[in-house]
Write a protein that holds these residues in place. Structure first.
Motif, PDB file in Angstrom:
ATOM      1  N   ASN A  19      39.491  30.716  54.280  1.00  0.00           N
ATOM      2  CA  ASN A  19      39.857  32.063  54.679  1.00  0.00           C
ATOM      3  C   ASN A  19      39.744  32.191  56.193  1.00  0.00           C
ATOM      4  N   ASP A  21      40.202  34.614  58.068  1.00  0.00           N
ATOM      5  CA  ASP A  21      39.664  35.895  58.509  1.00  0.00           C
ATOM      6  C   ASP A  21      38.173  36.030  58.236  1.00  0.00           C
ATOM      7  N   PHE A  22      37.534  34.960  57.811  1.00  0.00           N
ATOM      8  CA  PHE A  22      36.113  34.982  57.475  1.00  0.00           C
ATOM      9  C   PHE A  22      35.304  35.400  58.702  1.00  0.00           C
ATOM     10  N   LYS A  23      34.275  36.217  58.463  1.00  0.00           N
ATOM     11  CA  LYS A  23      33.408  36.695  59.536  1.00  0.00           C
ATOM     12  C   LYS A  23      31.971  36.266  59.280  1.00  0.00           C
ATOM     13  N   SER A  24      31.229  36.087  60.356  1.00  0.00           N
ATOM     14  CA  SER A  24      29.815  35.734  60.204  1.00  0.00           C
ATOM     15  C   SER A  24      29.057  36.139  61.456  1.00  0.00           C
ATOM     16  N   THR A  69      29.486  36.664  51.049  1.00  0.00           N
ATOM     17  CA  THR A  69      30.555  37.075  50.138  1.00  0.00           C
ATOM     18  C   THR A  69      31.750  36.161  50.390  1.00  0.00           C
ATOM     19  N   ASP A  70      32.850  36.428  49.729  1.00  0.00           N
ATOM     20  CA  ASP A  70      34.061  35.638  49.950  1.00  0.00           C
ATOM     21  C   ASP A  70      34.630  35.855  51.343  1.00  0.00           C
ATOM     22  N   ASP A  71      34.244  36.967  51.987  1.00  0.00           N
ATOM     23  CA  ASP A  71      34.857  37.336  53.262  1.00  0.00           C
ATOM     24  C   ASP A  71      33.924  37.236  54.459  1.00  0.00           C
ATOM     25  N   MET A  72      32.624  37.109  54.205  1.00  0.00           N
ATOM     26  CA  MET A  72      31.707  37.079  55.354  1.00  0.00           C
ATOM     27  C   MET A  72      30.370  36.461  54.982  1.00  0.00           C
ATOM     28  N   GLU A 183      29.865  47.346  54.777  1.00  0.00           N
ATOM     29  CA  GLU A 183      31.259  47.378  55.238  1.00  0.00           C
ATOM     30  C   GLU A 183      31.341  47.597  56.742  1.00  0.00           C
ATOM     31  N   GLN A 186      30.391  44.334  58.406  1.00  0.00           N
ATOM     32  CA  GLN A 186      31.481  43.366  58.288  1.00  0.00           C
ATOM     33  C   GLN A 186      32.586  43.657  59.302  1.00  0.00           C
ATOM     34  N   GLN A 191      34.822  36.896  63.864  1.00  0.00           N
ATOM     35  CA  GLN A 191      35.269  35.805  63.005  1.00  0.00           C
ATOM     36  C   GLN A 191      34.427  34.570  63.316  1.00  0.00           C
TER      37      GLN A 191
END
Length: 317
Positions: A19, A21-24, A69-72, A183, A186, A191
């Motif tokens: 992904n 667009d993944f953020k961390s 999560t799947d996104d971050m 949210e 996030q 990214q």
């Protein structure tokens, strides 16, 4: 694994997921004592990994949890409550909390929505404003204890403390708006890669978590008598197949009179502490627990930096 050790061994960090667009990033929770930082961390993680109580200085470690999560991937840094130091331990805890504001992506300052903003909150906000390069979120916590009018007034007062990137009113106790906080974080995170395995929840050594779970039960049973004088050390911890941990721990106090309080008449108090701690430890470890507790006196340990660091408390640990 300790996060600092991980970065030392893996200087290139983690790997980017598919992904794009993944953020961390790192998110520090900061605030006055009893603002609800550890309760919020537990609510985000969906389980108890940080201890909580109504006693100031409950959090003594700079506790880090990993929420993926799947996104971050959010590395949450829980800090000791910032307060006026009374001894060497207090000074160490303040130093640890302030240093946690350095080089993080987001700083979240928690303010108790049920209590008027005071000088302590203003001082914490000054430390937050001085944190360069990080996004800043104001969290009005404990909304379950406040009226709508109180929350509105608190929001208006909090807006004057800092130029916030976001503000969230929530109750970690009930779970109300915890997702909204996640949210907002996030949205503010950059990214970046997933630095740690998705199933990693904290960098705290297991022995430290066990000691803290025991100390929590002392705080909850004796919050008026001896809370700040308590330190806990795990002397030995071993796993016996198929499903048993044997744990030997020592509760340290500063005076003989405190030792008597913790043990109680005919050992009733320490037995109660052990029973309550064992219940939580079995949930934490996923196994049966044999817990052996003893009490020892270590005079004036809170005034001795070397003693404080032997417990693993504060920045110098």
């Amino acid at each position: 694994m300790d996060l600092d050790a991980y970065f030392a061994e893996n200087p290139m960090g983690g790997s980017f997921p598919t992904n794009s667009d993944f953020k961390s990033g790192f998110v520090t929770l900061v605030g006055r004592p009893n603002a609800g930082k550890s309760t919020l961390l537990n609510a985000i993680m969906g389980k108890k990994i940080a201890i909580t109580s109504n006693t100031a200085q409950t959090t003594r470690h700079r506790f880090r949890a990993v929420y993926t999560t799947d996104d971050m991937q959010m590395i949450i840094v829980d800090t000791p409550g910032l307060h006026k130091p009374q001894d060497a331990l207090s000074e160490e805890l303040n130093t640890s909390a302030i240093k946690a504001l350095e080089d993080v992506d987001v700083v979240a300052m928690l303010i108790d929505a049920s209590k008027p903003i005071g000088r302590g909150d203003e001082w914490v906000a000054a430390q937050v404003r001085a944190s360069k390069g990080s996004a800043k979120i104001c969290v009005l916590s404990k909304t379950d204890l406040a009226t709508e009018a109180e929350i509105s007034a608190q929001r208006e007062a909090a807006e004057k403390l800092c130029d916030w990137d976001a503000m969230v009113a929530l109750s970690a106790e009930t779970g109300c708006n915890v997702d909204a906080f996640v949210e907002e974080v996030q949205f503010l995170l950059p990214q970046g890669p997933a630095w740690f395995p998705a199933d990693m929840e904290t960098d705290q050594p297991l022995e430290v978590m066990v000691a803290e779970f025991i100390r929590e039960k002392v705080l909850r049973n004796f919050f008026d008598e001896v809370p700040h004088a308590i330190g806990v050390g795990v002397e030995e911890m071993e796993f016996e197949a198929p499903n048993l941990y044997r744990i030997y721990a020592v509760i340290y106090v500063e005076r003989d009179s405190q030792k008597g309080i913790i043990i109680g008449k005919r050992g009733a108090a320490i037995k109660r502490i052990g029973t309550e701690a064992r219940r939580d430890l079995e949930m934490l470890l996923g196994a049966k627990v044999f817990l052996d507790l003893s009490v020892k006196v270590r005079k004036n340990w809170r005034r001795d930096a070397n003693q404080i660091r032997r417990f693993g408390y504060g920045e110098g640990a």
